[in-house]
Design a protein around this motif. Structure first.
Motif, PDB file in Angstrom:
ATOM      1  N   PRO A 509     115.441 -14.116 -28.684  1.00 35.40           N
ATOM      2  CA  PRO A 509     114.231 -14.444 -29.447  1.00 35.40           C
ATOM      3  C   PRO A 509     113.961 -15.944 -29.377  1.00 35.40           C
ATOM      4  CG  PRO A 509     116.063 -13.961 -30.921  1.00 35.40           C
ATOM      5  CD  PRO A 509     116.507 -13.577 -29.553  1.00 35.40           C
ATOM      6  N   GLN A 510     112.807 -16.339 -29.806  1.00 36.74           N
ATOM      7  CA  GLN A 510     112.348 -17.709 -29.613  1.00 36.74           C
ATOM      8  C   GLN A 510     113.047 -18.742 -30.483  1.00 36.74           C
ATOM      9  OE1 GLN A 510     108.373 -18.502 -30.998  1.00 36.74           O
ATOM     10  NE2 GLN A 510     108.558 -17.060 -32.706  1.00 36.74           N
ATOM     11  N   ASP A 511     113.941 -18.334 -31.377  1.00 40.63           N
ATOM     12  CA  ASP A 511     114.496 -19.225 -32.403  1.00 40.63           C
ATOM     13  C   ASP A 511     114.951 -20.573 -31.865  1.00 40.63           C
ATOM     14  OD1 ASP A 511     114.656 -16.407 -33.001  1.00 40.63           O
ATOM     15  OD2 ASP A 511     115.738 -16.914 -34.821  1.00 40.63           O
ATOM     16  N   ARG A 512     115.930 -20.566 -30.956  1.00 39.59           N
ATOM     17  CA  ARG A 512     116.485 -21.830 -30.464  1.00 39.59           C
ATOM     18  C   ARG A 512     115.469 -22.586 -29.613  1.00 39.59           C
ATOM     19  NH1 ARG A 512     120.259 -20.583 -26.937  1.00 39.59           N
ATOM     20  NH2 ARG A 512     120.166 -18.316 -27.176  1.00 39.59           N
ATOM     21  N   ALA A 513     114.742 -21.846 -28.791  1.00 35.24           N
ATOM     22  CA  ALA A 513     113.730 -22.493 -27.949  1.00 35.24           C
ATOM     23  C   ALA A 513     112.681 -23.193 -28.803  1.00 35.24           C
ATOM     24  CB  ALA A 513     113.073 -21.452 -27.045  1.00 35.24           C
ATOM     25  N   LYS A 514     112.234 -22.535 -29.847  1.00 34.07           N
ATOM     26  CA  LYS A 514     111.217 -23.121 -30.730  1.00 34.07           C
ATOM     27  C   LYS A 514     111.746 -24.374 -31.410  1.00 34.07           C
ATOM     28  CE  LYS A 514     108.109 -21.847 -34.524  1.00 34.07           C
ATOM     29  NZ  LYS A 514     107.723 -20.776 -35.484  1.00 34.07           N
ATOM     30  N   ARG A 515     112.999 -24.331 -31.854  1.00 30.26           N
ATOM     31  CA  ARG A 515     113.584 -25.497 -32.515  1.00 30.26           C
ATOM     32  C   ARG A 515     113.758 -26.665 -31.538  1.00 30.26           C
ATOM     33  NH1 ARG A 515     113.781 -28.649 -36.821  1.00 30.26           N
ATOM     34  NH2 ARG A 515     115.830 -29.541 -37.235  1.00 30.26           N
ATOM     35  N   ASP A 537     122.592 -29.530 -34.342  1.00 31.58           N
ATOM     36  CA  ASP A 537     121.565 -29.127 -35.309  1.00 31.58           C
ATOM     37  C   ASP A 537     121.770 -27.677 -35.744  1.00 31.58           C
ATOM     38  OD1 ASP A 537     118.717 -29.825 -36.448  1.00 31.58           O
ATOM     39  OD2 ASP A 537     118.550 -27.826 -35.568  1.00 31.58           O
ATOM     40  N   VAL A 538     121.629 -27.411 -37.046  1.00 33.60           N
ATOM     41  CA  VAL A 538     121.885 -26.065 -37.575  1.00 33.60           C
ATOM     42  C   VAL A 538     120.693 -25.497 -38.347  1.00 33.60           C
ATOM     43  CG1 VAL A 538     124.387 -26.326 -37.667  1.00 33.60           C
ATOM     44  CG2 VAL A 538     123.006 -27.034 -39.639  1.00 33.60           C
ATOM     45  N   LYS A 539     119.510 -25.996 -38.063  1.00 36.01           N
ATOM     46  CA  LYS A 539     118.315 -25.514 -38.770  1.00 36.01           C
ATOM     47  C   LYS A 539     117.589 -24.489 -37.919  1.00 36.01           C
ATOM     48  CE  LYS A 539     114.120 -27.128 -41.115  1.00 36.01           C
ATOM     49  NZ  LYS A 539     113.317 -28.302 -41.486  1.00 36.01           N
ATOM     50  N   SER A 540     117.325 -23.335 -38.505  1.00 30.90           N
ATOM     51  CA  SER A 540     116.588 -22.286 -37.806  1.00 30.90           C
ATOM     52  C   SER A 540     115.097 -22.561 -37.863  1.00 30.90           C
ATOM     53  CB  SER A 540     116.881 -20.922 -38.425  1.00 30.90           C
ATOM     54  OG  SER A 540     116.020 -19.942 -37.893  1.00 30.90           O
ATOM     55  N   ALA A 541     114.429 -22.355 -36.737  1.00 35.15           N
ATOM     56  CA  ALA A 541     112.975 -22.546 -36.679  1.00 35.15           C
ATOM     57  C   ALA A 541     112.217 -21.309 -37.143  1.00 35.15           C
ATOM     58  CB  ALA A 541     112.570 -22.896 -35.244  1.00 35.15           C
ATOM     59  N   THR A 542     112.885 -20.173 -37.261  1.00 41.77           N
ATOM     60  CA  THR A 542     112.178 -18.924 -37.558  1.00 41.77           C
ATOM     61  C   THR A 542     112.608 -18.247 -38.854  1.00 41.77           C
ATOM     62  OG1 THR A 542     113.780 -17.660 -36.261  1.00 41.77           O
ATOM     63  CG2 THR A 542     111.816 -18.439 -35.111  1.00 41.77           C
ATOM     64  N   GLN A 548     110.180 -15.550 -45.969  1.00 43.51           N
ATOM     65  CA  GLN A 548     108.941 -15.461 -46.743  1.00 43.51           C
ATOM     66  C   GLN A 548     108.295 -14.081 -46.589  1.00 43.51           C
ATOM     67  OE1 GLN A 548     108.179 -17.736 -48.966  1.00 43.51           O
ATOM     68  NE2 GLN A 548     109.935 -18.944 -48.244  1.00 43.51           N
ATOM     69  N   ASN A 549     108.344 -13.539 -45.380  1.00 47.02           N
ATOM     70  CA  ASN A 549     107.750 -12.223 -45.148  1.00 47.02           C
ATOM     71  C   ASN A 549     108.539 -11.115 -45.836  1.00 47.02           C
ATOM     72  OD1 ASN A 549     105.674 -13.301 -43.646  1.00 47.02           O
ATOM     73  ND2 ASN A 549     106.693 -12.986 -41.682  1.00 47.02           N
ATOM     74  N   LEU A 550     109.858 -11.262 -45.891  1.00 48.89           N
ATOM     75  CA  LEU A 550     110.683 -10.276 -46.588  1.00 48.89           C
ATOM     76  C   LEU A 550     110.428 -10.329 -48.101  1.00 48.89           C
ATOM     77  CD1 LEU A 550     114.120 -10.581 -44.735  1.00 48.89           C
ATOM     78  CD2 LEU A 550     112.708  -8.528 -44.850  1.00 48.89           C
ATOM     79  N   ILE A 703     130.058 -25.240 -39.694  1.00 49.81           N
ATOM     80  CA  ILE A 703     128.630 -25.101 -39.983  1.00 49.81           C
ATOM     81  C   ILE A 703     127.981 -24.324 -38.845  1.00 49.81           C
ATOM     82  CG2 ILE A 703     128.628 -27.274 -41.263  1.00 49.81           C
ATOM     83  CD1 ILE A 703     127.097 -28.527 -38.908  1.00 49.81           C
ATOM     84  N   GLY A 704     126.734 -23.911 -39.060  1.00 49.26           N
ATOM     85  CA  GLY A 704     126.012 -23.205 -38.012  1.00 49.26           C
ATOM     86  C   GLY A 704     125.942 -21.718 -38.274  1.00 49.26           C
ATOM     87  N   GLY A 705     125.191 -21.043 -37.434  1.00 50.44           N
ATOM     88  CA  GLY A 705     125.004 -19.608 -37.551  1.00 50.44           C
ATOM     89  C   GLY A 705     124.314 -19.071 -36.329  1.00 50.44           C
ATOM     90  N   ASN A 706     123.910 -17.817 -36.383  1.00 48.77           N
ATOM     91  CA  ASN A 706     123.244 -17.187 -35.246  1.00 48.77           C
ATOM     92  C   ASN A 706     121.885 -17.812 -34.954  1.00 48.77           C
ATOM     93  OD1 ASN A 706     125.184 -15.267 -34.555  1.00 48.77           O
ATOM     94  ND2 ASN A 706     124.395 -13.760 -36.004  1.00 48.77           N
ATOM     95  N   GLU A 707     121.669 -18.117 -33.666  1.00 49.07           N
ATOM     96  CA  GLU A 707     120.378 -18.547 -33.139  1.00 49.07           C
ATOM     97  C   GLU A 707     119.868 -19.857 -33.714  1.00 49.07           C
ATOM     98  OE1 GLU A 707     118.850 -17.439 -30.457  1.00 49.07           O
ATOM     99  OE2 GLU A 707     120.505 -16.034 -30.204  1.00 49.07           O
ATOM    100  N   VAL A 708     120.786 -20.764 -34.086  1.00 46.68           N
ATOM    101  CA  VAL A 708     120.418 -22.164 -34.272  1.00 46.68           C
ATOM    102  C   VAL A 708     120.964 -22.908 -33.059  1.00 46.68           C
ATOM    103  CG1 VAL A 708     120.365 -22.014 -36.777  1.00 46.68           C
ATOM    104  CG2 VAL A 708     122.510 -22.651 -35.641  1.00 46.68           C
ATOM    105  N   ILE A 709     120.587 -24.164 -32.887  1.00 45.67           N
ATOM    106  CA  ILE A 709     121.038 -24.877 -31.688  1.00 45.67           C
ATOM    107  C   ILE A 709     122.560 -24.922 -31.637  1.00 45.67           C
ATOM    108  CG2 ILE A 709     121.056 -27.091 -30.473  1.00 45.67           C
ATOM    109  CD1 ILE A 709     118.195 -27.547 -31.385  1.00 45.67           C
ATOM    110  N   ASN A 710     123.212 -25.277 -32.750  1.00 46.25           N
ATOM    111  CA  ASN A 710     124.672 -25.167 -32.822  1.00 46.25           C
ATOM    112  C   ASN A 710     125.001 -23.704 -33.098  1.00 46.25           C
ATOM    113  OD1 ASN A 710     127.417 -25.678 -33.020  1.00 46.25           O
ATOM    114  ND2 ASN A 710     127.287 -26.298 -35.158  1.00 46.25           N
TER     115      ASN A 710
END
Length: 793
Positions: A509-515, A537-542, A548-550, A703-710
């Motif tokens: 998905p676009q998460d890392r690319a978008k960030r 970096d550990v901030k998700s872009a998505t 918010q949608n949930l 730190i970090g998680g799924n689909e962040v840059i780190n």
């Protein structure tokens, strides 16, 4: 009393003796970092300087001597790793670990990697430099086997050392290629959904593949500055060697950097293990220099740099593996139908040697499309013969020439010619140089099927209408060279259109690319330090948008005070995964409950295959945004049709209830570090107990998680704890304004030898986002305290 004193003295002597023997044994088993060694087949003396983190800087008068030295040094640090990785594709792990690995051996033995290797080797140019230097590298490994100390692991499992051949090297190419493939996990699942649930369920999943995309855009100039100076899932989860997964890379053009020179960054995502996947080394001869990161048994680095250019890779994730439904001859099960009549299956008889058990044999049927996978892939439960058509085994293999070429290029044109030969696995190959060129190449043999035919479900093997029509020329592959936006990047996301259509694949998905794009677009004066920080970096872009949608579907009036507080925490979360953050803990439990409520009733036992798949990642945002969906109804409740709001609201309440039971009533105590951890596991350490303590590195908070840059990759499951299984296998930053001070870091250390000081000496730096210098200044290198002289014997 006198007897007791005597007994005590004897005990003390025995303890001291055992400690002394252990100390001596540990010294014997430590790699030799200084002194002199005599090596056969060297023409001249080779000097090796080992720096503070154990990287060998090899100074040789000619390439052949350099690669003999590399093979010897690579083996003394990583022989156990070499042994494991060569056994996977050959189906020989049960010889080491016993009957529990028979299923793995059957699976890999049936893929046809060995047969493809034999065919390729028979046609190699034995006079080419890539072949000659590969044999020199193997010579160095085999000399270490003859003369070097046996690693402790061989002794513990009772394994005798065997010499290596170029076939072992090609088996590694095959294993690497398969571990990049995704379709073997997803195509059977999508076919099952299509055939058991119907087209509506399938189309909702496939429809999301063209939504919520950050597309890697093509940009090819007319001219470039071209000259430079010099369950398969469960099988893969339990492998003792790391499978390849994803990656990030970006290359920033000179106009966007503080010092006006290209900055290159790459962090391939691979399953964590001990030892680390990459072996760092620096080779220098009068006419050649490369600072490389090598996989075990590969003489030429897949990622590397020198003072003139840098290169790296990420997984392309194109669809290079298709399944075909064959049709047996009703009168002869050894034949299958084609458009030209029946043809005979090729029969391959395989034997697996099992430690402390009798041998077992099995037979693989092979059609024109590939091996029949029934019985080899556990989640293929089908009465029909299902053949796996894999580009890697179907087309000529030039990966030895490719790996040599990209590490010995003289220009960007030269480099592009090498990567154009890649057939599989598909790779995003990244490039930057001292002449201010930057480039991204989607490198694979892309192909075309007939219009309207989807490669994501089973194809018809009998009709002849579902065959590959054309292998596309490399010139049509998406790529970007010196684009006007002054950077190139890759995060395994959707590549640009090919012949007017988005090319199919199993893209992340676009998460890392978008960030990455968000951060690269913020400034035009990047420094090396900025890029190093960006890699951590550990901030998700998505995720903020997903949250918010949930939350729109959660009825706050129906919530307890604790649930309302958790709601506020999620509502105000910026998507960052820090140790003391509470929101990641709530979000990931909510995500599990949401996926479970949405899909498990329909998927049943296949839900475990779906929940942590690329497919689920891709469809998530689209599914949350759908007001109407066939997936919303819980088919286990006969008298009620659930809505989107019903599913999400109940999922939220279930998540809060679970977390209260798991972590206590106070929401503020639900910090991310309480549920996430990382441990770098050794193949023997996986046995647990004392062996885990001795051989594994960790566990650690991080730190970090799924689909962040780190990207700290873990699986969602019912436990509520997240064991990180994969992530950046190295982080590298090359700044061409100061290339001799470029930096990198490994997750644990350079050596795979337990008693080496470099077994885990980079671990804390890696966890803290720090880097270590990749030394290239010869004067600085020669100050190293450890110097090893390799002399001709």
């Amino acid at each position: 009393m006198k007897f007791l004193r005597s007994l005590l003295k004897i005990a003390v002597v025995l303890v001291v003796l055992l400690f002394g023997l252990g100390w001596i044994y540990s010294k014997i088993l430590t790699p030799k970092y200084s002194g002199e060694l005599e090596i056969e087949n060297l023409t001249e003396e080779v000097t090796v300087y080992f720096d503070e983190i154990g990287v060998p800087h090899i100074n040789a008068s000619n390439p052949k001597d350099a690669y003999i030295a590399l093979g010897y040094l690579h083996a003394q640090d990583r022989l156990w790793q070499m042994e494991l990785i060569r056994r996977i594709a050959a189906g020989r792990l049960a010889e080491v670990f016993g009957k529990d690995l028979v299923r793995v051996d059957q699976f890999f033995g049936g893929l046809g990697i060995e047969e493809a290797a034999e065919k390729t080797i028979a046609n190699l140019d034995k006079t080419s430099e890539s072949y000659v230097l590969s044999q020199a590298y193997l010579d160095g490994i085999n000399q270490y086997i003859e003369e070097g100390q046996t690693p402790l692991e061989f002794t513990l499992v009772g394994l005798k050392k065997e010499k290596y051949t170029i076939k072992d090297m090609y088996n590694v190419f095959g294993y690497m290629s398969f571990s990049f493939a995704v379709a073997h996990k997803t195509d059977p699942l999508l076919t099952e959904i299509k055939e058991k649930l119907g087209a509506d369920y399938l189309n909702e999943l496939l429809g999301s593949f063209t939504e919520n995309l950050t597309v890697n855009k093509t940009s090819i100039p007319k001219e470039i500055n071209a000259t430079i100076s010099k369950s398969v899932s469960s099988i893969m989860d339990n492998l003792p060697v790391s499978p390849f997964i994803g990656s990030n890379s970006w290359v920033i053009g000179a106009d966007k950097t503080k010092n006006g020179k290209v900055i290159f960054a790459n962090d391939p995502h691979i399953a964590f293990s001990q030892p680390s996947v990459w072996y760092q080394n620096h080779i220098k001869t009068p006419d050649f220099e490369i600072y490389g990161f090598n996989i075990a048994l590969m003489p030429f680095p897949l990622i590397g740099h020198n003072k003139e250019y840098a290169y790296g890779l990420t997984m392309l994730a194109n669809d290079d593996l298709n399944f075909y439904v064959e049709e047996n001859n009703p009168d002869n099960s050894l034949e299958y139908k084609t458009e030209n009549g029946f043809e005979k299956y090729e029969l391959r008889d395989k034997t697996i040697h099992i430690k402390n058990e009798p041998d077992t044999t099995f037979q693989v049927k092979v059609s024109r499309h590939g091996p029949i996978m029934n019985g080899l892939i556990e989640h293929i439960i089908d009465d029909r013969p299902i053949a796996m058509n894999w580009i890697y085994t179907q087309l000529p293999n030039e990966m030895l020439s490719v790996s040599h070429g990209i590490s010995h290029s003289k220009s960007i044109t030269d480099f592009r010619a090498s990567v154009s030969k890649i057939h599989a696995p598909g790779l995003n190959v990244m490039y930057g140089d001292a002449k201010d060129n930057i480039a991204w190449f989607s490198s694979a043999k892309l192909y075309q099927l007939r219009d309207s035919l989807s490669s994501k479900t089973y194809l018809n093997g009998a009709s002849g209408k579902d065959e590959i029509i054309e292998i596309l020329p490399f010139s049509e592959n998406p790529q970007a060279i010196n684009p006007s936006w002054n950077y190139v990047y890759s995060a395994n996301h959707q590549i640009d259109s090919v012949r007017g259509k988005l090319y199919p694949g199993y893209y992340q998905p676009q998460d890392r690319a978008k960030r990455i794009v968000e951060l690269l677009d913020t400034k035009d004066d990047f420094s090396k330090e900025d890029v190093e920080a960006m890699m951590y970096d550990v901030k998700s872009a998505t995720v903020p948008e997903i949250i918010q949608n949930l939350l729109k579907s959660v009825d706050k009036s129906d919530l307890s005070p604790s649930a309302k507080k958790a709601f506020s925490v999620l509502e105000n979360w910026d998507g960052a995964y820090f140790k003391k953050s509470v929101a990641p803990t709530i979000y990931n439990r909510l995500l599990y409950e949401f996926l479970n409520a949405t899909y498990k009733d329909e998927l049943g036992g296949s839900f475990d295959l779906f929940i942590n798949s690329q497919l689920q990642d891709q469809v998530l945002l689209t599914q949350i945004n759908r007001e109407q969906s066939v997936w919303w109804d819980d088919i286990s409740t006969k008298d009620k049709i659930e809505s989107k709001n019903d599913i999400i609201h109940q999922s939220y309440k279930n998540a809060i209830s679970f977390l209260q039971n798991q972590l206590g009533a106070n929401v503020e105590d639900w910090t991310w570090d309480r549920v996430i951890s990382v441990e770098y596991e050794h193949a023997i350490g996986k046995a647990g107990g004392v062996l885990r303590t001795v051989f594994n590195v960790g566990p650690f908070e991080t730190i970090g998680g799924n689909e962040v840059i780190n990207n700290q990759i873990f699986k969602l499951d019912s436990t509520g704890y997240y064991k990180i299984t994969a992530g950046p296998s190295t982080r590298r930053v090359i700044d061409f304004s100061d290339v001799e001070n470029s930096s990198a870091v490994l997750p644990t250390g350079q050596s795979g030898r337990l008693f080496s000081e470099h077994y885990k000496d980079q671990t804390q730096k890696y966890l803290d986002g720090e880097f270590v210098k990749m030394k290239m200044n010869q004067d600085e290198i020669e100050l190293s305290k450890n110097r090893l002289i390799l002399k001709p014997k």
